[in-house]
Scaffold this motif. Structure first.
Motif, short mmCIF file in Angstrom:
data_model
loop_
_atom_site.label_atom_id
_atom_site.label_comp_id
_atom_site.label_asym_id
_atom_site.label_seq_id
_atom_site.Cartn_x
_atom_site.Cartn_y
_atom_site.Cartn_z
N ASN A 231 0.83 -1.21 0.00
CA ASN A 231 0.00 0.00 0.00
C ASN A 231 0.86 1.25 0.00
O ASN A 231 1.84 1.35 0.73
CB ASN A 231 -0.91 0.04 1.23
CG ASN A 231 -1.87 -1.12 1.28
OD1 ASN A 231 -2.29 -1.63 0.25
ND2 ASN A 231 -2.21 -1.56 2.49
N GLY A 232 0.46 2.21 -0.82
CA GLY A 232 1.02 3.55 -0.72
C GLY A 232 0.22 4.36 0.29
O GLY A 232 -0.70 3.85 0.93
N THR A 233 0.57 5.62 0.44
CA THR A 233 -0.17 6.46 1.39
C THR A 233 -1.48 6.96 0.79
O THR A 233 -2.41 7.31 1.52
CB THR A 233 0.66 7.68 1.81
OG1 THR A 233 0.85 8.54 0.68
CG2 THR A 233 2.02 7.24 2.36
N GLY A 234 -1.57 7.02 -0.53
CA GLY A 234 -2.76 7.52 -1.19
C GLY A 234 -2.93 9.02 -1.12
O GLY A 234 -3.95 9.55 -1.57
N ALA A 235 -1.94 9.73 -0.59
CA ALA A 235 -2.05 11.19 -0.44
C ALA A 235 -2.02 11.86 -1.81
O ALA A 235 -1.12 11.63 -2.61
CB ALA A 235 -0.92 11.71 0.42
N GLN A 236 -3.00 12.71 -2.08
CA GLN A 236 -3.07 13.44 -3.34
C GLN A 236 -2.37 14.78 -3.20
O GLN A 236 -2.99 15.85 -3.26
CB GLN A 236 -4.53 13.61 -3.75
CG GLN A 236 -5.25 12.30 -3.99
CD GLN A 236 -4.65 11.51 -5.15
OE1 GLN A 236 -4.62 11.97 -6.29
NE2 GLN A 236 -4.17 10.30 -4.86
N THR A 237 -1.07 14.73 -2.99
CA THR A 237 -0.27 15.93 -2.82
C THR A 237 1.01 15.80 -3.63
O THR A 237 1.41 14.70 -4.03
CB THR A 237 0.12 16.14 -1.34
OG1 THR A 237 0.87 15.00 -0.89
CG2 THR A 237 -1.11 16.31 -0.46
N VAL A 238 1.66 16.92 -3.89
CA VAL A 238 2.97 16.90 -4.51
C VAL A 238 3.99 16.41 -3.49
O VAL A 238 4.01 16.88 -2.35
CB VAL A 238 3.34 18.31 -5.03
CG1 VAL A 238 4.78 18.33 -5.54
CG2 VAL A 238 2.38 18.75 -6.13
N ASP A 239 4.82 15.47 -3.88
CA ASP A 239 5.86 14.91 -3.00
C ASP A 239 5.29 14.33 -1.71
O ASP A 239 5.63 14.77 -0.61
CB ASP A 239 6.91 15.99 -2.69
CG ASP A 239 8.10 15.44 -1.92
OD1 ASP A 239 8.40 14.25 -2.06
OD2 ASP A 239 8.73 16.23 -1.18
#
Length: 340
Positions: free
Chosen positions: A35-43
Motif C-alpha cells: 500500500n502507498g499512502t494515497g495522499a493526493q499531494t505533490v511529493d
C-alpha cells in the motif's frame, strides 16, 4: 524503460517504454502488493529514491509507505515480475539505495516510531532478508530522512535528514551491517536529495534552494567544497548527476524548473542556468533520473502526473523532447523515478 510509482492505496509501479531517441510510450501497470499512502499531494513521501534499480539492472525495488514494506521485482525482457514483499524494518519507508547484493531503506517514522535505516540481503533471485541486528537509528527519533545514497568508492552510506539538518554517515561493512561513522550538520538547511560521484557527495537543500558539494574521506570525515550554491529557484529538493561526472541537475518543484550545475575539477559547483520542466512551468518537478549512456534526462512532474524527457547535448545542456502525459500515474501523489 522508465519506472515510477503511483503511491496509491493499492500501490503500483508504472513501466514506460522508451525508444532510441528517448521518447516514452506504452505505460504498463504492475501491482506492488503493498500500500502507498494515497495522499493526493505533490511529493507525498518527502523523499528522493523511492524507486530504484539494482546496480546490474536485474531488479527494481520500491517502497510501500502505507504498509511499511518493500517490493522487489525482476526486470526481464521489458517486463516486471514481482518476486518479494518484505517488512521495511520501520514505519513509512521512503528512500532506497543499493550496492553489491545489499539494499537499504530509510523509514521516516512518526511520533511513536523512530526514524531509522535498515539493511537487507538481496538473494540471486531477488528475495529480501533483513540483515541481522537492529535497524540503525538516525541522529534523532524524528530525523525526517529525505534520501539515502551509497558511494561505490569506499562503501559510505549517507542519509540526509530534513528535520535535524544533519547528514548521517555510515560504513557499509562486508557483511552488509552498518557502522556509524559521523553525524554532520548540513551546510544548508533542509538537506533533501543526494547523489554520489565516487567520494564527492552532492546534497540539495530545500531551505536556501541550493546545492552543496562535499568530499567524504575514508574515515567518514566530511569536508565542504562548495557550500549552498544558490540557484534562485524554489523547493530545490532532488538532484541527479550526469554519468560523465561534470554536471548535476536539481529539480525545483516550487518554480517548476530544472537547474544545471557544472561540477568543476576540484568538486566545486557553478550554476549554469535553469529551464522549465514543462513549457508553462506548471509541472512541480520531483524525482529525476539519467540513463547510463548519459543521453537522456527524465523528471516526474508531481503536479500533473506527467514525465518530461530531455535530450542531453554534447555540452550536457538539456533540451525538451516530450512531456509524456499518458503515464497512468495520478495527477498528484506519484513518487520516484528510475531509468533503464
Amino acid at each position: 524503460m522508465v519506472f515510477s510509482m503511483t503511491n496509491a492505496v493499492n500501490n503500483s509501479i508504472v513501466a514506460m517504454k522508451r525508444d532510441t531517441a528517448g521518447m516514452l510510450s506504452d505505460a504498463e501497470v504492475y501491482m506492488t502488493h503493498g500500500n502507498g499512502t494515497g495522499a493526493q499531494t505533490v511529493d507525498p513521501l518527502g523523499s528522493q529514491g523511492s524507486v530504484i534499480l539494482s546496480g546490474d539492472d536485474r531488479f527494481l525495488f520500491t517502497v510501500n509507505a502505507g504498509s511499511n514494506n518493500i517490493s522487489s521485482f525482476l526486470v526481464r525482457q521489458g517486463r516486471l515480475m514481482l518476486v518479494d514483499v518484505a517488512y521495511s524494518g520501520g514505519f513509512r519507508p521512503n528512500s532506497l539505495a543499493t550496492i553489491d547484493n545489499f539494499l537499504y531503506v530509510t523509514n521516516s517514522g512518526d511520533a511513536t516510531h523512530p526514524s531509522n535505516v535498515t539493511g537487507f540481503q538481496v538473494s540471486a533471485d531477488g528475495h529480501l532478508s533483513q540483515i541481522s541486528g537492529e535497524a540503525m537509528p538516525l541522529s534523532a527519533a524524528n530525523a525526517g530522512p529525505g534520501c539515502v545514497v551509497i558511494s561505490n568508492l569506499g562503501h559510505k552510506l549517507v542519509v540526509s535528514e530534513k528535520t535535524t539538518n544533519a547528514l548521517s554517515i555510515f560504513q557499509v561493512q562486508s557483511d552488509g551491517t552498518l557502522l556509524r561513522l559521523k553525524i554532520y550538520r548540513s551546510i544548508g538547511a533542509v538537506p533533501f536529495g543526494s547523489a554520489f560521484l565516487n567520494n564527492l557527495l552532492l546534497v540539495s537543500e530545500a531551505g536556501p534552494n541550493a546545492l552543496s558539494s562535499y568530499i567524504v574521506a575514508a574515515d567518514g570525515v566530511l569536508t565542504v567544497i562548495s557550500g549552498s550554491v544558490l540557484n534562485n529557484q524554489k523547493a530545490t529538493c532532488w538532484v541527479s548527476v550526469d554519468p560523465k561526472g561534470k554536471h548535476a541537475y536539481t529539480s525545483n518543484a516550487g518554480s517548476g524548473t530544472i537547474t544545471e550545475y557544472l561540477i568543476n575539477n576540484d568538486g566545486s559547483l557553478t550554476v549554469v542556468g535553469s529551464i522549465p520542466s514543462t513549457p508553462q512551468r506548471t509541472g512541480a518537478p520531483l524525482d529525476s533520473a539519467i540513463d547510463k549512456p548519459g543521453q537522456n534526462f527524465y523528471v516526474l512532474n508531481g503536479n500533473e502526473g506527467s514525465i518530461s524527457a530531455f535530450k542531453i547535448d554534447e555540452n550536457r545542456h538539456l533540451s525538451l523532447l516530450q512531456v509524456y502525459k499518458d503515464t497512468k500515474l495520478p495527477l498528484m501523489g506519484a513518487q520516484g523515478l528510475a531509468v533503464l
